[in-house]
Design an enzyme around this catalytic site. Sequence first.
Site, PDB file in Angstrom:
ATOM      1  CG  HIS A   1     -24.672  19.483  -0.338  1.00 16.91           C
ATOM      2  ND1 HIS A   1     -25.156  18.209  -0.160  1.00 16.91           N
ATOM      3  CD2 HIS A   1     -23.321  19.368  -0.353  1.00 16.91           C
ATOM      4  CE1 HIS A   1     -24.145  17.356  -0.057  1.00 16.91           C
ATOM      5  NE2 HIS A   1     -23.015  18.039  -0.165  1.00 16.91           N
TER       6      HIS A   1
ATOM      7  CG  HIS B   1     -20.958  17.958  -4.617  1.00 22.04           C
ATOM      8  ND1 HIS B   1     -19.711  17.393  -4.635  1.00 22.04           N
ATOM      9  CD2 HIS B   1     -21.443  17.755  -3.368  1.00 22.04           C
ATOM     10  CE1 HIS B   1     -19.454  16.856  -3.447  1.00 22.04           C
ATOM     11  NE2 HIS B   1     -20.488  17.072  -2.660  1.00 22.04           N
TER      12      HIS B   1
ATOM     13  CG  ASN C   1     -19.605  19.627   2.603  1.00 19.37           C
ATOM     14  OD1 ASN C   1     -19.767  20.603   3.333  1.00 19.37           O
ATOM     15  ND2 ASN C   1     -20.521  18.675   2.496  1.00 19.37           N
TER      16      ASN C   1
ATOM     17  CG  ASP D   1     -27.815  14.138  -1.465  1.00 20.93           C
ATOM     18  OD1 ASP D   1     -26.781  14.825  -1.469  1.00 20.93           O
ATOM     19  OD2 ASP D   1     -27.857  12.992  -0.962  1.00 20.93           O
TER      20      ASP D   1
ATOM     21  N   GLY E   1     -15.693  17.739   4.992  1.00 22.83           N
ATOM     22  CA  GLY E   1     -16.715  16.694   4.878  1.00 22.83           C
ATOM     23  C   GLY E   1     -17.059  16.313   3.446  1.00 22.83           C
ATOM     24  CD  GLN E   2     -14.760  17.545  -2.182  1.00 19.38           C
ATOM     25  OE1 GLN E   2     -13.763  18.110  -1.722  1.00 19.38           O
ATOM     26  NE2 GLN E   2     -15.054  17.561  -3.468  1.00 19.38           N
ATOM     27  CB  SER E   3     -18.234  11.794   0.767  1.00 16.45           C
ATOM     28  OG  SER E   3     -19.454  12.203   0.189  1.00 16.45           O
TER      29      SER E   3
HETATM   30  P1  AMP Z   1     -20.353  15.514   0.041  1.00 16.32           P
HETATM   31  O1  AMP Z   1     -20.330  14.649   1.275  1.00 16.32           O
HETATM   32  O2  AMP Z   1     -20.430  16.977   0.322  1.00 16.32           O
HETATM   33  O3  AMP Z   1     -19.220  15.161  -0.897  1.00 16.32           O
HETATM   34  O4  AMP Z   1     -21.720  15.191  -0.683  1.00 16.32           O
HETATM   35  C1  AMP Z   1     -21.909  14.115  -1.520  1.00 16.32           C
HETATM   36  C2  AMP Z   1     -23.386  13.920  -1.622  1.00 16.32           C
HETATM   37  O5  AMP Z   1     -23.653  13.084  -2.732  1.00 16.32           O
HETATM   38  C3  AMP Z   1     -24.010  13.235  -0.405  1.00 16.32           C
HETATM   39  O6  AMP Z   1     -25.008  14.096   0.156  1.00 16.32           O
HETATM   40  C4  AMP Z   1     -24.613  11.949  -0.970  1.00 16.32           C
HETATM   41  O7  AMP Z   1     -25.827  11.603  -0.373  1.00 16.32           O
HETATM   42  C5  AMP Z   1     -24.777  12.313  -2.437  1.00 16.32           C
HETATM   43  N1  AMP Z   1     -24.770  11.193  -3.354  1.00 16.32           N
HETATM   44  C6  AMP Z   1     -23.910  10.148  -3.386  1.00 16.32           C
HETATM   45  N2  AMP Z   1     -24.196   9.340  -4.424  1.00 16.32           N
HETATM   46  C7  AMP Z   1     -25.278   9.864  -5.050  1.00 16.32           C
HETATM   47  C8  AMP Z   1     -26.065   9.491  -6.178  1.00 16.32           C
HETATM   48  N3  AMP Z   1     -25.797   8.376  -6.887  1.00 16.32           N
HETATM   49  N4  AMP Z   1     -27.115  10.271  -6.537  1.00 16.32           N
HETATM   50  C9  AMP Z   1     -27.404  11.382  -5.819  1.00 16.32           C
HETATM   51  N5  AMP Z   1     -26.695  11.806  -4.763  1.00 16.32           N
HETATM   52  C10 AMP Z   1     -25.649  11.058  -4.371  1.00 16.32           C
END
Ligand code: AMP
Length: 113
Positions: free
Chosen positions: A101, A99, A86, A30, A92-94
């Site tokens: 974690h 994926h 998430n 990450d 909290g999914q962005s």
């Molecule tokens: P979520 O908020 O559960 O959707 O997690 C998305 C995760 O992706 C976050 O922890 C970010 O730090 C991570 N992330 C976003 N862009 C990248 C990237 N280019 N390489 C690695 N991790 C990333």
Amino acid sequence: MDDCLFCKIAAGKIPSKKLFEDDTLLAFYDVDPQAPVHFLVIPKKHIASAACLTEEDAPLLGHIYAVIAQLTKKLGCTGGYRVVTNVGEDGGQSVKHLHFHVLAKRSLAWPPG
Ligand code: AMP
């Protein structure tokens, strides 16, 4: 999917710090680590979130957890680890690509915030 960040990472169009890769999945660190060990495991095929999983995805999920067990062993996560996925806004999914974690090497609080 063309506009999906993790599809682009899976296809090698955006660089990542890879830990493991095979035909079906990719594990990479990450960019914003929340623990001394924090990596993500993604299926290469686009699945928007865990809410979209079906019975057909059972072998993929088993494989993901087996790879997580191997990688955490390899990284020396002897104290245990947490696997989090998430889902949606409240979860909290962005990034809208399934994926997992994997967080380790510090004591993690419960319940999460
Ligand atoms: P979520 O908020 O559960 O959707 O997690 C998305 C995760 O992706 C976050 O922890 C970010 O730090 C991570 N992330 C976003 N862009 C990248 C990237 N280019 N390489 C690695 N991790 C990333």
